[in-house]
Each structure stands twice: as structure tokens, then as C-alpha cells.
Design a protein around this motif. Structure first.
Motif, mmCIF file in Angstrom:
data_model
loop_
_atom_site.group_PDB
_atom_site.id
_atom_site.type_symbol
_atom_site.label_atom_id
_atom_site.label_comp_id
_atom_site.label_asym_id
_atom_site.label_seq_id
_atom_site.Cartn_x
_atom_site.Cartn_y
_atom_site.Cartn_z
ATOM 1 N N GLU A 194 0.832 -1.205 0.000
ATOM 2 C CA GLU A 194 0.000 0.000 0.000
ATOM 3 C C GLU A 194 0.871 1.261 0.000
ATOM 4 O OE1 GLU A 194 -0.212 -2.511 2.141
ATOM 5 O OE2 GLU A 194 -2.057 -3.501 1.445
ATOM 6 N N THR A 195 1.890 1.281 0.850
ATOM 7 C CA THR A 195 2.778 2.441 0.915
ATOM 8 C C THR A 195 3.560 2.597 -0.372
ATOM 9 O OG1 THR A 195 2.977 2.198 3.309
ATOM 10 C CG2 THR A 195 4.666 3.505 2.215
ATOM 11 N N ARG A 196 3.936 1.486 -0.965
ATOM 12 C CA ARG A 196 4.674 1.539 -2.232
ATOM 13 C C ARG A 196 3.857 2.244 -3.308
ATOM 14 N NH1 ARG A 196 6.263 -3.698 -5.993
ATOM 15 N NH2 ARG A 196 8.044 -2.757 -7.098
ATOM 16 N N ASN A 197 2.586 1.890 -3.431
ATOM 17 C CA ASN A 197 1.727 2.508 -4.447
ATOM 18 C C ASN A 197 1.478 3.986 -4.134
ATOM 19 O OD1 ASN A 197 1.493 0.052 -5.791
ATOM 20 N ND2 ASN A 197 -0.320 -0.551 -4.640
ATOM 21 N N LYS A 198 1.252 4.289 -2.866
ATOM 22 C CA LYS A 198 0.999 5.668 -2.472
ATOM 23 C C LYS A 198 2.230 6.542 -2.698
ATOM 24 C CE LYS A 198 -0.312 8.490 1.541
ATOM 25 N NZ LYS A 198 -0.622 8.465 3.002
ATOM 26 N N LEU A 199 3.410 6.005 -2.371
ATOM 27 C CA LEU A 199 4.642 6.776 -2.523
ATOM 28 C C LEU A 199 4.891 7.142 -3.979
ATOM 29 C CD1 LEU A 199 7.237 7.923 -1.232
ATOM 30 C CD2 LEU A 199 8.308 5.693 -1.661
ATOM 31 N N ARG A 200 4.634 6.235 -4.867
ATOM 32 C CA ARG A 200 4.832 6.534 -6.288
ATOM 33 C C ARG A 200 3.969 7.721 -6.710
ATOM 34 N NH1 ARG A 200 5.189 2.689 -11.495
ATOM 35 N NH2 ARG A 200 4.708 4.247 -13.071
ATOM 36 N N GLN A 201 2.715 7.703 -6.326
ATOM 37 C CA GLN A 201 1.810 8.808 -6.685
ATOM 38 C C GLN A 201 2.271 10.124 -6.064
ATOM 39 O OE1 GLN A 201 -1.998 7.401 -5.317
ATOM 40 N NE2 GLN A 201 -2.048 5.687 -6.748
ATOM 41 N N GLN A 202 2.654 10.094 -4.788
ATOM 42 C CA GLN A 202 3.128 11.300 -4.115
ATOM 43 C C GLN A 202 4.396 11.835 -4.770
ATOM 44 O OE1 GLN A 202 3.429 9.503 -0.152
ATOM 45 N NE2 GLN A 202 1.941 11.009 0.587
ATOM 46 N N PHE A 203 5.305 10.931 -5.087
ATOM 47 C CA PHE A 203 6.586 11.297 -5.688
ATOM 48 C C PHE A 203 6.378 12.028 -7.011
ATOM 49 C CE2 PHE A 203 10.155 10.553 -8.474
ATOM 50 C CZ PHE A 203 11.278 10.667 -7.672
ATOM 51 N N ILE A 204 5.608 11.431 -7.894
ATOM 52 C CA ILE A 204 5.406 12.011 -9.221
ATOM 53 C C ILE A 204 4.694 13.356 -9.112
ATOM 54 C CG2 ILE A 204 4.175 11.700 -11.410
ATOM 55 C CD1 ILE A 204 4.730 8.684 -11.119
ATOM 56 N N SER A 205 3.675 13.428 -8.273
ATOM 57 C CA SER A 205 2.932 14.686 -8.107
ATOM 58 C C SER A 205 3.822 15.787 -7.552
ATOM 59 C CB SER A 205 1.739 14.450 -7.183
ATOM 60 O OG SER A 205 1.042 15.649 -6.954
ATOM 61 N N LEU A 206 4.642 15.456 -6.571
ATOM 62 C CA LEU A 206 5.523 16.447 -5.941
ATOM 63 C C LEU A 206 6.546 16.993 -6.925
ATOM 64 C CD1 LEU A 206 6.435 17.806 -3.274
ATOM 65 C CD2 LEU A 206 7.966 15.856 -2.951
ATOM 66 N N VAL A 207 7.217 16.103 -7.640
ATOM 67 C CA VAL A 207 8.258 16.534 -8.570
ATOM 68 C C VAL A 207 7.667 17.382 -9.691
ATOM 69 C CG1 VAL A 207 9.951 15.743 -10.266
ATOM 70 C CG2 VAL A 207 9.784 14.603 -8.032
ATOM 71 N N LYS A 208 6.555 16.940 -10.253
ATOM 72 C CA LYS A 208 5.920 17.721 -11.324
ATOM 73 C C LYS A 208 5.521 19.104 -10.824
ATOM 74 C CE LYS A 208 4.001 14.165 -14.374
ATOM 75 N NZ LYS A 208 2.747 13.578 -14.938
ATOM 76 N N GLY A 209 4.971 19.181 -9.626
ATOM 77 C CA GLY A 209 4.526 20.456 -9.096
ATOM 78 C C GLY A 209 5.672 21.440 -8.929
ATOM 79 N N ILE A 210 6.801 20.973 -8.418
ATOM 80 C CA ILE A 210 7.958 21.852 -8.218
ATOM 81 C C ILE A 210 8.503 22.335 -9.559
ATOM 82 C CG2 ILE A 210 10.362 21.903 -7.439
ATOM 83 C CD1 ILE A 210 9.495 19.958 -5.197
ATOM 84 N N VAL A 211 8.682 21.423 -10.478
ATOM 85 C CA VAL A 211 9.264 21.790 -11.777
ATOM 86 C C VAL A 211 8.374 22.781 -12.507
ATOM 87 C CG1 VAL A 211 9.908 20.910 -14.048
ATOM 88 C CG2 VAL A 211 10.537 19.619 -11.988
ATOM 89 N N GLU A 212 7.085 22.530 -12.536
ATOM 90 C CA GLU A 212 6.167 23.426 -13.244
ATOM 91 C C GLU A 212 6.082 24.788 -12.568
ATOM 92 O OE1 GLU A 212 2.566 21.188 -13.388
ATOM 93 O OE2 GLU A 212 3.349 19.752 -14.880
ATOM 94 N N ALA A 213 6.207 24.803 -11.236
ATOM 95 C CA ALA A 213 6.145 26.078 -10.513
ATOM 96 C C ALA A 213 7.293 27.006 -10.901
ATOM 97 C CB ALA A 213 6.158 25.818 -9.015
ATOM 98 N N TYR A 214 8.405 26.446 -11.324
ATOM 99 C CA TYR A 214 9.577 27.250 -11.697
ATOM 100 C C TYR A 214 9.713 27.421 -13.218
ATOM 101 C CZ TYR A 214 11.218 27.290 -6.894
ATOM 102 O OH TYR A 214 11.334 27.509 -5.535
ATOM 103 N N GLY A 215 8.686 27.015 -13.949
ATOM 104 C CA GLY A 215 8.680 27.276 -15.382
ATOM 105 C C GLY A 215 9.492 26.318 -16.216
ATOM 106 N N ALA A 216 9.801 25.143 -15.705
ATOM 107 C CA ALA A 216 10.547 24.145 -16.469
ATOM 108 C C ALA A 216 9.621 22.985 -16.827
ATOM 109 C CB ALA A 216 11.732 23.641 -15.648
ATOM 110 N N THR A 217 10.157 22.036 -17.513
ATOM 111 C CA THR A 217 9.417 20.814 -17.828
ATOM 112 C C THR A 217 10.211 19.623 -17.313
ATOM 113 O OG1 THR A 217 10.453 20.614 -20.013
ATOM 114 C CG2 THR A 217 8.362 21.827 -19.879
ATOM 115 N N VAL A 218 9.525 18.491 -17.191
ATOM 116 C CA VAL A 218 10.195 17.333 -16.629
ATOM 117 C C VAL A 218 9.661 16.050 -17.243
ATOM 118 C CG1 VAL A 218 8.537 17.096 -14.728
ATOM 119 C CG2 VAL A 218 10.869 16.220 -14.453
ATOM 120 N N LYS A 219 10.559 15.082 -17.362
ATOM 121 C CA LYS A 219 10.173 13.726 -17.742
ATOM 122 C C LYS A 219 10.580 12.808 -16.600
ATOM 123 C CE LYS A 219 10.726 10.029 -21.157
ATOM 124 N NZ LYS A 219 11.389 9.607 -22.422
#
Length: 401
Positions: A269-294
Motif C-alpha cells: 500500500e505504501t509503495r503505491n501511495k509513494l509513487r503517486q506522491q513522488f510524481i505529483s511532488l516533482v511535477k509540481g515543483i518543476v512546473e512552478a519554476y517554469g521548467a518541464t520534466v520527464k
């Protein structure tokens, strides 16, 4: 009770000497994941010598199906990993690796030898037990997906295996002891790659650029907070960035940064939740600073979740053979990983530790170039595995051991 079982299951002198010979040969001739062609042939040569039917599974795996002559019954699998690591050996053993840059630094030569001894013992005793035992010599444990690949190719089927057993040599427990644990005993291991695309420019005019290095530093801090504040503190989680590449000169704003690392958890359960949190967090930071991410997030080994009944069976059998004081209930899981977790997702399974630490010897951890173990652990491993298999087959899944 203890002495009679011990005497009954202790490999004889001739078999023990053969097992020592096998271990020495395997250690001298290690092969990397999915390249274990000579290892596979060597395993089969001993099975042929002993007159034990077997089959190659895939390119470098070997499977032995043993059938008890006392009638139908339960079906248990036992797995040993056979591959080595890309490490230059520094043990100075008389039978040290002959392959430059390749070494059995994780004890897989011992695991393979123990399973061969277990196969021999069970085959010799097949007139005294009922049911089936499938012994799996698995390639590629140190690489991604080997166990899962074998499962997809049907290694647990025809007929279906009802339970699985595996051991791992462990330098953090006294020699000849056994470590068991209900529930999670090892962690999942997933890998990630973050490719940040900013905008290059001159350090004197940062307002015209998007600094990928600065963004990566924000991600590093946020990932630390994700572990300490975003997850349950009593549910272990690791998020580790082990590699960062970016920048070309001191006065240039980096337009691109690559970050690579791993995440580890001990629950699905934690493994699945962590993946979702990880991707959401990284995308949010990158987009907030005007960059893109893969973001590439690859699921690797699942956690090994031990079945209570099989684990208790190992615990009881080890105590009968070695004494109560030689059995340790491990207080916490290891955050290391093992692809045996793929088997444990499919059928009730248990994975236990076999101690190799000796008081008068230095302790070298797994994957260390000086990792080694006393070969006298091999007959002990054979006894524990054989006794556990026979006890589990006799009792069946609805009775405790």
C-alpha cells in the motif's frame, strides 16, 4: 528429539565433501545475471551424476521436480539464486574468483550449493514422504525481473505450487543461527529518473533563464520532507537520490539536470501511495519554476512479505535442529531487496536468514569485495531446508507446524 532429527538430516561425509567441492567451483567461476550458462550446466552435471531428473528453464535456469512416493499431497517450491556481482574479489581465498571483476559477493554460491544438497537429500528420501517439491535454481536475482519472468513463463504452474521457501546467508547473525520474521522481511526497490528541462543562459542575467540546478535542489529538499512528513513514521520509507548530472561551466545557467535514485518501502500500500506522491511532488515543483520534466519511475522488486504459517514452520524446525537459542525473531525488516518478493506475491512464502558471523573473524557485509563465509554453514542450511520442507508437507496448510 533434537539429536535424532539432526542425525537423520545431517548430510553424510561423502555428500558434504561433494557440496564443498561444488561451492568452491561456483565461487571460482561466477557469472553475472542472465549470463549463468556455465553455472547452469554445472548444476545439471551434478544432478545427472546423482541420477536426479531435471529440466532447463529458460536460458540459464534449472528446475527439479521431486515427487514423494507416499502419495498425493501438498506442493512446495524452494528457490536459490545463482548469479554473481560485478565486483573485483579481494578475499585472497584459495578458491577466489577466476573471473576478473566478477564475484559471488552475496552468497549465491552458498544458496545454490545448499539447494543442491537439499535436492539430493529429498530425492534419497522420496519413499518416505508424500507430495511434491519444486526446486528452482533462479538466474538474474541481481538484475531486474528474473523471478517475475520465471513466474510469467509458468515456473509455479503444472501443477501449481502451494508455497515457497528461500534463505539468504546473513553476516549479521551468529554462525549457524536462523533469523525469521512474520510479515515484511525485505523492502521493495523501485528506481526513478528525473530529467529536468530548464532554459540556459548567463549567470549574470538569471532572469532570462530557468535554472535546472536550482530546481533540482528544491526537489532534493522536498523529497526529504516527503519521507519525514508525508509518510507514516512507523512504516519505513527510503527515498534516495544517488546521482545528479547537470551544468557545463561556473558562469552558465544549466538548462538540463538528470537525477537518478531509488525508493524503498515494506508494504504494498505504501509503495503505491509513494509513487503517486513522488510524481505529483516533482511535477509540481518543476512546473512552478517554469521548467518541464520527464519522470521515469520503474517498479523493481516487491517487498518480501512472509506468510506466518510457513515462517513458524521454519522457526520450529530450526529450533528442533539447532536449539531454541539459535533462532532469532528479527525485530525489523531489512531495507534491502530481493526479487523473491515476486514469488511471495503469488503464493504463501517465507524467506529466512542463515547466520554466518563468526566471533573471531571480521564481518564483511553483502556486496563487499571481501565478503566470505565458512563452508560448514552448507550442511546446516541443507538440514534446515530439508526438515522444513518435510514438516510442511506432512502437516499441510491447515495445521500449524
Amino acid at each position: 528429539m533434537k539429536s535424532s532429527i539432526h542425525d537423520k538430516l545431517m548430510p553424510g561425509e561423502e555428500l558434504s565433501q561433494q557440496l564443498y567441492e561444488i561451492r568452491s567451483h561456483l565461487h571460482q567461476n561466477p557469472e553475472l545475471s542472465f549470463q549463468e550458462y556455465q553455472t547452469c550446466s554445472y548444476i545439471m552435471s551434478w544432478l545427472e551424476k546423482w541420477g536426479i531428473p531435471h529440466r532447463r528453464f529458460g536460458e540459464t535456469g534449472v528446475v527439479v521436480d521431486l515427487i514423494g512416493e507416499e502419495g498425493e499431497g501438498r506442493h512446495i517450491g524452494v528457490r536459490a539464486d545463482i548469479d554473481a556481482l560485478p565486483i573485483e574479489e579481494k578475499t585472497k581465498l584459495s578458491f577466489a574468483s577466476k573471473q576478473p571483476g566478477v564475484m559471488h559477493a552475496c552468497g549465491h554460491d552458498g544458496h545454490t550449493t545448499i539447494l543442491l544438497g537439499t535436492v539430493y537429500q529429498l530425492f534419497q528420501m522420496k519413499g518416505k514422504w508424500k507430495g511434491r517439491v519444486r526446486c528452482i535454481f533462479q538466474p538474474g536475482e541481481e538484475a531486474d525481473g528474473a523471478a517475475q519472468q520465471m513466474i510469467e513463463e509458468g515456473v509455479l504452474d503444472n501443477p501449481r505450487v502451494d508455497g515457497m521457501l528461500a534463505l539468504h546467508l546473513w553476516p549479521h547473525l551468529p554462525f549457524g543461527s536462523v533469523g525469521v520474521r512474520n510479515g515484511a522481511i525485505t523492502a521493495s526497490c523501485d528506481d526513478f529518473r528525473i530529467a529536468i528541462e530548464g532554459k540556459g543562459g548567463h549567470s549574470a542575467r538569471p532572469q532570462h533563464a530557468v535554472d535546472a540546478i536550482a530546481i533540482s535542489s528544491q526537489i532534493l529538499q522536498a523529497l526529504s520532507l516527503l519521507v519525514t512528513k508525508g509518510t507514516n513514521p512507523v512504516d519505513p520509507v527510503v527515498v534516495h537520490v544517488g546521482k545528479i548530472q547537470g551544468g557545463t561551466a561556473s558562469n552558465i545557467v544549466a538548462d538540463r539536470v538528470i537525477m537518478e535514485g531509488t525508493t524503498r518501502t515494506v508494504s504494498r500500500e505504501t509503495r503505491n501511495k509513494l509513487r503517486q506522491q513522488f510524481i505529483s511532488l516533482v511535477k509540481g515543483i518543476v512546473e512552478a519554476y517554469g521548467a518541464t520534466v520527464k519522470i521515469t519511475y520503474n517498479e523493481g522488486f516487491p517487498p518480501v512479505i512472509n506468510d506466518p504459517m510457513l515462517t513458524d514452520c521454519v522457526k520450529q524446525c530450526a529450533a528442533e535442529l539447532l536449539g531454541e537459542s539459535a533462532v532469532y525473531v528479527l525485530p525489523e525488516p531489512s531495507m534491502g531487496a530481493d526479487d523473491f518478493g515476486a514469488f511471495a506475491e503469488q503464493v504463501p512464502s517465507t524467506y529466512f536468514r542463515l547466520g554466518i558471523q563468526q566471533a573471531d573473524q571480521p564481518v564483511y557485509d553483502l556486496h563487499h569485495p571481501q565478503f566470505q563465509f565458512d563452508q560448514d554453514i552448507i550442511p546446516i542450511g541443507v538440514q534446515v531446508c530439508t526438515h522444513t520442507v518435510l514438516t510442511w508437507l506432512e502437516k499441510g496448510e491447515k495445521e500449524t507446524c
